[in-house]
Motif scaffolding. Structure first.
Motif, PDB file in Angstrom:
ATOM      1  N   ASP A 180       8.408 -46.410 -62.233  1.00  0.00           N
ATOM      2  CA  ASP A 180       7.412 -47.631 -61.666  1.00  0.00           C
ATOM      3  C   ASP A 180       7.498 -49.024 -62.354  1.00  0.00           C
ATOM      4  O   ASP A 180       6.822 -48.981 -63.358  1.00  0.00           O
ATOM      5  N   GLY A 187       0.475 -48.253 -55.022  1.00  0.00           N
ATOM      6  CA  GLY A 187       1.876 -48.171 -55.482  1.00  0.00           C
ATOM      7  C   GLY A 187       2.161 -46.871 -56.197  1.00  0.00           C
ATOM      8  O   GLY A 187       3.136 -46.255 -56.177  1.00  0.00           O
ATOM      9  N   ASP A 188       1.077 -46.536 -56.946  1.00  0.00           N
ATOM     10  CA  ASP A 188       1.211 -45.326 -57.884  1.00  0.00           C
ATOM     11  C   ASP A 188       1.268 -44.114 -56.790  1.00  0.00           C
ATOM     12  O   ASP A 188       2.288 -43.389 -56.988  1.00  0.00           O
TER      13      ASP A 188
HETATM   14 MG   LIG Z   1       1.805 -50.507 -58.915  1.00  0.00          MG
END
Ligand SMILES: [Mg+2]
Ligand SMILES: Nc1ncnc2c1ncn2[C@@H]1O[C@H](COP(=O)(O)OP(=O)(O)O)[C@@H](O)[C@H]1O
Length: 302
Positions: free
Chosen positions: A167, A254-255
């Protein structure tokens, strides 16, 4: 939460876990101000922790590797992850350490303002990581908040033939430049890609990521604009559009995308399908403010 079967692929998520205190507010005022929240909740946040929860809810087995302090926030976070079915044998409680904490302010449109404390006294030594477990893993998913941990685990994962997903979130440029060549799938946020390749267009930034190591995929998630991704040797980048949803809370989208994508890699999904699968998981998280289960994601993808 029913546990995933022992035959389900294992996704190991390494990095940050944060005690997120979430306040829903009418608006974000300028100081001096004192405002009442419409609601409040506390729960586990942090990129890799959210990714682990997503991998578990989507039908994988998930393990979290990282550190908390032995303060008031540490143990409840471990318990909350375990309650989600995440294996926390690789979550260390550091004596005297301070657990990362976030204050998340969410406005009525679902936009968030985050004040975060990154923790203290958590050490950087990765030598205690249970690297043997990578032999049974289908993917390793890392965030950049524990650089030494990522470097050690990614090297072991590569040696074991386990795909590594990073990430590429907001970080110091030097940290991203160190980590990106160590992974197979570098999936940045908009800010993270700008940190990795300052002054570059998104496509130039992705090309730069692909050129810096043996990566298989470089990508940037762009919220409701979807995700732009590229593979080595491709003439141009591809775009996977976002699913249209009414966003109420984009925290953690996003995670969840990264956890879903890592699970997809562990399941052997092709990249384009994995991008769609992860986009659906991110969209549902943005819509509901909660991590979806597999049935919901499969329904949206179909
Ligand atoms: Mg993120
Ligand atoms: N408002 C939204 N509507 C639809 N999909 C979204 C929305 N926000 C996020 N997503 C999905 O989740 C992915 C990751 O979200 P993004 O906001 O880019 O990450 P981050 O939370 O790290 O900033 C996006 O690429 C998209 O597929």
């Amino acid at each position: 939460m029913s546990a995933s079967p022992a035959t389900a692929p294992l996704v190991i998520c390494l990095g940050n876990v944060v005690a997120d205190h979430t306040f829903r507010v009418e608006d974000i005022p300028q100081p001096p101000a004192k405002i009442a929240a419409r609601s409040y909740s506390i729960g586990p946040g942090g990129m890799a922790a959210n990714a682990a929860i997503a991998a578990a809810r989507l039908g994988g087995r998930a393990a979290f590797w990282g550190r908390v302090g032995d303060d008031l926030n540490g143990e409840p976070l471990a318990a909350a992850l375990a309650a989600e079915g995440v294996d926390v044998a690789g979550l260390r409680r550091l004596p005297g350490g301070r657990t990362p904490v976030g204050a998340v302010l969410v406005d009525p449109r679902g936009e968030r303002t985050i004040i975060s404390f990154r923790g203290a006294g958590l050490g950087t030594d990765p030598s205690w990581l249970p690297l043997d477990r990578l032999r049974e893993a289908g993917a390793l998913c890392c965030d950049p908040r524990w650089q030494e941990g990522v470097a050690t685990a990614a090297a072991a994962a590569r040696a074991a033939g386990v795909p590594v997903v990073l990430d590429g979130e907001r970080s110091e440029t030097r940290i991203l430049i160190d980590l990106v060549p160590r992974v197979d799938h570098a999936i940045f946020s908009v800010t993270g890609l700008a940190n990795f390749a300052p002054g570059c267009s998104p496509e130039e930034g992705l090309r730069r990521a692909l050129a810096c190591g043996p990566l298989k995929v470089a990508a940037v998630t762009q919220g409701e604009k979807g995700v732009v991704w590229m593979v080595p040797g491709a003439a141009r980048a591809e775009r996977t559009p976002a699913f249209a949803v009414e966003a109420t809370n984009t925290t953690g989208a996003g995670d969840v995308f990264h956890g879903a994508y890592a699970l997809a890699m562990a399941e052997g999904m092709p990249v384009a399908a994995a991008m769609r699968f992860a986009s659906a998981a991110g969209a549902l998280r943005a819509r509901d403010g909660a991590t979806p289960d597999r049935r919901m994601v499969d329904a949206l993808v179909a």
